[in-house]
Scaffold this active site. Structure first.
Site, PDB file in Angstrom:
ATOM      1  N   ALA A   1       0.645 -15.952   3.425  1.00 50.85           N
ATOM      2  CA  ALA A   1      -0.367 -14.889   3.440  1.00 50.85           C
ATOM      3  C   ALA A   1       0.219 -13.510   3.171  1.00 50.85           C
ATOM      4  CB  ALA A   1      -1.140 -14.922   4.746  1.00 50.85           C
TER       5      ALA A   1
ATOM      6  N   TYR B   1     -10.838 -16.470   3.283  1.00 46.70           N
ATOM      7  CA  TYR B   1     -10.319 -15.203   2.766  1.00 46.70           C
ATOM      8  C   TYR B   1     -10.966 -14.899   1.411  1.00 46.70           C
ATOM      9  CZ  TYR B   1      -7.124 -15.556   6.661  1.00 46.70           C
ATOM     10  OH  TYR B   1      -6.599 -15.665   7.922  1.00 46.70           O
TER      11      TYR B   1
END
Length: 166
Positions: A6, A132
């Protein structure tokens, strides 16, 4: 394989204010020092996961509760998404990305991939899951757009595929 997970492609794409990123010369240099240190001890391949948290960004760090931080919080910022739909009832609404915003995010993914190549990383993964940003475009729950990026599955896939192509 060691995966750096991430890694935000823009500061506002971080999940929390303390997350790692690869959006500037400074962040590239910092990750480079870490990679150099790892490679002194191991020849294992290293990958990086490029990400943008979208509407799930601007959160407190997990060990302090992980709650959403509103844009007016000292460590918070305005989030963006496919549509102006908050993650849940207590989260601030994101700004729906317009044409310029889409281009900025797409180009940030491409720039971060080029930075990863300069760092000699062995693989790049584009994060398109867990709710996301790229997943927000794919999901009809978070993507209520009425342009070429919303509606049908083909349209909802358009932006993630543009990021991949870039």
């Amino acid at each position: 394989l060691l995966t750096i997970e991430a890694t935000a492609v823009l500061p506002e794409g971080r999940i929390t204010y303390a997350d790692v990123g690869l959006w500037s010369d400074e962040t590239e240099e910092a990750i480079g020092k870490t990679i150099e240190s790892v490679r002194r001890w191991s020849s294992m391949p290293i990958a990086i996961q490029l990400a943008h948290a979208g509407r799930k960004a601007s959160s407190e760090v997990p060990w302090k509760g992980g709650r959403h931080l509103a844009p007016d919080h000292p460590k918070g910022w305005q989030t963006v998404s496919a549509s102006a739909i908050p993650y849940d009832d207590i989260w601030h609404a994101p700004t729906a990305l317009d044409t310029d915003g889409l281009a900025r995010v797409r180009d940030a993914f491409a720039d971060a991939a080029r930075r990863a190549a300069r760092l000699g990383l062995d693989a790049v993964q584009i994060h398109g899951a867990h709710g996301y940003l790229l997943h927000q475009f794919l999901s009809p729950l978070s993507n209520h757009r009425e342009d070429e990026y919303g509606g049908t599955l083909e349209n909802r896939m358009r932006f993630p595929l543009e990021v991949f192509d870039a």
